[in-house]
Scaffold this active site. Sequence first.
Site, PDB file in Angstrom:
ATOM      1  N   SER A  89      -2.279  47.132  -2.729  1.00 35.43           N
ATOM      2  CA  SER A  89      -3.568  46.635  -2.259  1.00 35.43           C
ATOM      3  C   SER A  89      -4.370  46.029  -3.427  1.00 35.43           C
ATOM      4  O   SER A  89      -3.905  45.071  -4.030  1.00 35.43           O
ATOM      5  CB  SER A  89      -4.304  47.779  -1.545  1.00 35.43           C
ATOM      6  OG  SER A  89      -5.433  47.317  -0.877  1.00 35.43           O
ATOM      7  N   ASP A 136      -1.397  44.048   9.360  1.00 34.41           N
ATOM      8  CA  ASP A 136      -2.412  44.357   8.352  1.00 34.41           C
ATOM      9  C   ASP A 136      -3.745  43.723   8.752  1.00 34.41           C
ATOM     10  O   ASP A 136      -3.851  42.501   8.850  1.00 34.41           O
ATOM     11  CB  ASP A 136      -1.932  43.805   6.990  1.00 34.41           C
ATOM     12  CG  ASP A 136      -2.761  44.328   5.833  1.00 34.41           C
ATOM     13  OD1 ASP A 136      -3.966  44.554   6.028  1.00 34.41           O
ATOM     14  OD2 ASP A 136      -2.199  44.505   4.740  1.00 34.41           O
ATOM     15  N   HIS A 157      -1.898  48.065   6.852  1.00 36.87           N
ATOM     16  CA  HIS A 157      -2.170  48.037   5.411  1.00 36.87           C
ATOM     17  C   HIS A 157      -1.586  49.267   4.705  1.00 36.87           C
ATOM     18  O   HIS A 157      -1.325  49.224   3.513  1.00 36.87           O
ATOM     19  CB  HIS A 157      -3.685  47.955   5.191  1.00 36.87           C
ATOM     20  CG  HIS A 157      -4.065  47.459   3.832  1.00 36.87           C
ATOM     21  ND1 HIS A 157      -3.843  46.155   3.427  1.00 36.87           N
ATOM     22  CD2 HIS A 157      -4.624  48.088   2.765  1.00 36.87           C
ATOM     23  CE1 HIS A 157      -4.275  46.011   2.175  1.00 36.87           C
ATOM     24  NE2 HIS A 157      -4.739  47.170   1.753  1.00 36.87           N
TER      25      HIS A 157
HETATM   26  C1  MLT Z   1      -9.060  43.881  -2.522  1.00 34.00           C
HETATM   27  O1  MLT Z   1     -10.262  43.996  -2.573  1.00 34.00           O
HETATM   28  O2  MLT Z   1      -8.354  43.805  -3.523  1.00 34.00           O
HETATM   29  C2  MLT Z   1      -8.443  43.826  -1.164  1.00 34.00           C
HETATM   30  O3  MLT Z   1      -9.458  43.580  -0.222  1.00 34.00           O
HETATM   31  C3  MLT Z   1      -7.700  45.065  -0.845  1.00 34.00           C
HETATM   32  C4  MLT Z   1      -8.563  46.275  -0.903  1.00 34.00           C
HETATM   33  O4  MLT Z   1      -8.783  46.825  -1.957  1.00 34.00           O
HETATM   34  O5  MLT Z   1      -9.048  46.717   0.152  1.00 34.00           O
END
Ligand code: MLT
Length: 215
Positions: free
Chosen positions: A106, A156, A187
Amino acid sequence: MSNDLTFTHRFEPGNRLEAPPLLLLHGTGGDENDLLPLGKTISPGSALLSPRGKVLEHGMPRFFRRLAEGVFDEDDVRRRADELADFVESARARYGIAAPVALGYSNGANIAAAMLLLRPDVLAGAILLRAMVPLSQPPQADLRDKPVLIVSGKLDPIIPATNSAQLAALLTKAGANVQHPVLPTGHQLSQADLTIGQEWIKAVRFLQADKAAAV
Ligand code: MLT
């Protein structure tokens, strides 16, 4: 835990020479402990370098600032990717490890993608779990033959399928050897992520061993 290399981090030495070191990069709200079990599962015997993101969002560690979910502060992405790349170089000298393969989830996968584009020499490759395009105007990076695995979730809610496909295309265009399986999941990580990561890292090791044997 060690604080003296500019990032709070954990380091665990490896015990198998052919296992590449891993740079573990957690998701939003995680820390340096989160991905240690994942790293050990995907690549047993690898040295593990696991920093904690320095940005706090409502107290939750991240690797760069965002303006909203999926909307990044790109100046901060660039600055933080550079800072993290410097940390990796210092840590390599301190711990005597080769260039690591990033294993990011992520937000951690997004900073790894940014490092690939901005500081390509710092990483030997990357496993990007639930990653998206980190920069709207990325520089021309030379990622020739760099192995990259992107594992996305079809369901996701944070990352549209077009975005992860765009990331795969961007890295491929820069020369990376990209594999991009899309799982029937969201996700969150699933067992399939682990299996695919294990298989991929074995294949990468095989390629590296081939190259070494050919020299
Ligand atoms: C991010 O901010 O890098 C993406 O939105 C993934 C997350 O951290 O939720």
